[in-house]
Design an enzyme around this catalytic site. Structure first.
Site, PDB file in Angstrom:
ATOM      1  N   GLU A 259     -23.293  56.587 -27.719  1.00 26.27           N
ATOM      2  CA  GLU A 259     -21.980  56.242 -28.255  1.00 26.27           C
ATOM      3  C   GLU A 259     -21.119  57.495 -28.393  1.00 26.27           C
ATOM      4  OE1 GLU A 259     -20.182  53.736 -32.101  1.00 26.27           O
ATOM      5  OE2 GLU A 259     -22.275  54.373 -32.092  1.00 26.27           O
TER       6      GLU A 259
ATOM      7  N   LYS B  32     -14.892  49.127 -28.166  1.00 21.20           N
ATOM      8  CA  LYS B  32     -15.574  48.549 -29.320  1.00 21.20           C
ATOM      9  C   LYS B  32     -14.625  47.610 -30.058  1.00 21.20           C
ATOM     10  CE  LYS B  32     -18.696  50.024 -33.057  1.00 21.20           C
ATOM     11  NZ  LYS B  32     -19.258  51.199 -33.778  1.00 21.20           N
TER      12      LYS B  32
ATOM     13  N   CYS C 264     -23.213  49.812 -30.546  1.00 20.98           N
ATOM     14  CA  CYS C 264     -23.771  49.924 -31.889  1.00 20.98           C
ATOM     15  C   CYS C 264     -23.713  48.584 -32.628  1.00 20.98           C
ATOM     16  CB  CYS C 264     -23.065  51.042 -32.650  1.00 20.98           C
ATOM     17  SG  CYS C 264     -24.036  51.749 -34.015  1.00 20.98           S
TER      18      CYS C 264
END
Length: 327
Positions: A48, A139, A173
């Site tokens: 990430e 994201k 995540c």
């Protein structure tokens, strides 16, 4: 669609650049790409926001109701180390992918190019072995204090790409804790799910194994191994981590098979690269008794609507006297 056959060698990188130092990140990408190519790897996954780092532990001078000029200065350094998609930096990633014959999937900090140019996004960039930019994913929901750093992505970047060895997509995540986001990816037919992360907890491993069993897909999780030595000491907010232990993130990168078994055991407490050979026929075989969006689905009971339209923040249209009269 025919069942998958054959094998592919993949790798996940567990490392961190010098925080807010884009060139440091690129040098590590080059180093690991060379190493992976030498081992016959065809798909290489980085953590990430690998370019240019996850600012774990830093407040950037922010408290509820106030910000500091110095913290804004640290954030400006973060902005400077971000990349444009597409842009010169993605072209450079394309050159690396082409040189080493790899699919590169890398977590990056992305600058918005459409409006103010100031908003940052936590993104995955997908690059093919011919050097082509295949897509990106932003994201959807930054986690906790991350919301001060990054904007929210939209459904237009729920990207899944076709490769000779299967369909690949990613969630970043804690997006992987969003059941509907996972369902959308399953419905797109993913065979390999990549999960760049910053989560080093033991419970993250349970998440990876659950998703692999649920989606009957391979799960490739790449985390950073971070120590205080990777933080520039001239950051205004460096004092935020001075009392922390030297290891800020212990890692936990792993590769999990479509029945929940480890293909690459979790890597902790060090930088490195996990390499594994994936038998892609296992994806089809694993769905014999459970296909979450196929025969084990009940669309008569449950339905999901996914909005994949690009979110327009501002719409411009011409205004004339004729428009006003018609209104």
């Amino acid at each position: 669609m025919k069942g998958l056959n054959g094998a592919v060698r993949v790798a996940v990188v567990q490392a961190a650049p010098i925080l807010f130092d884009k060139e440091s990140a690129f040098q590590k990408v080059i180093s690991y790409a060379k190493e992976a190519s030498g081992q016959g790897v065809k798909l290489l996954v980085f953590p990430e926001v690998f370019i240019s780092g996850y600012p774990r532990g830093l407040s950037l001078g922010a408290r509820v109701g106030s910000r500091t000029p110095e913290g804004r200065g640290d954030w400006a350094r973060y902005w400077e180390s971000a990349i444009d998609i597409p842009g010169a930096d993605t072209e450079r990633l394309g050159e690396i992918a082409r040189e080493y014959g790899l699919y590169l999937m890398i977590g990056v900090v992305e600058r918005d190019q459409e409006f103010s140019g100031s908003t940052l996004y936590n993104s995955i960039v997908y690059v093919g072995p011919e050097g082509e930019l295949l897509g990106k994913h932003r994201k959807l929901m930054p986690t906790g204090a991350e919301r001060l750093l990054w904007g929210q992505g939209d459904g237009s970047t729920l990207t899944v790409i076709d490769t000779p060895f299967g369909r690949i997509g990613g969630l970043i995540c804690w997006e992987n804790y969003m059941p509907l986001a996972r369902t959308a990816m399953y419905a797109k037919g993913i065979d390999i799910l990549i999960t760049p992360t910053a989560d080093a907890r033991d419970t993250w491993q349970a998440t990876l194994q659950h998703i692999a069993c649920e989606g009957r897909c391979y799960v490739l999780s790449s985390n950073q191994y971070v120590t205080k030595s990777s933080y520039p000491t001239d950051l205004y907010c460096y004092s935020d981590i001075e009392q922390d232990s030297d290891v800020l993130c212990r890692g936990g990168s792993a590769i999990v098979g479509p029945l929940g078994e480890y293909i690459g055991e979790p890597l902790y407490d060090g930088e490195g690269m996990l390499v594994a050979d994936l038998d892609m026929s296992l994806v089809t075989r694993s769905r014999f008794d459970f296909d979450v969006v196929g025969h084990y689905n009940r669309p008569d009971v449950f339905q999901l609507i996914v909005n994949e339209t690009k979110r327009d923040i501002v719409r411009f249209q011409s205004y004339t006297i004729a428009n006003a009269i018609e209104a």
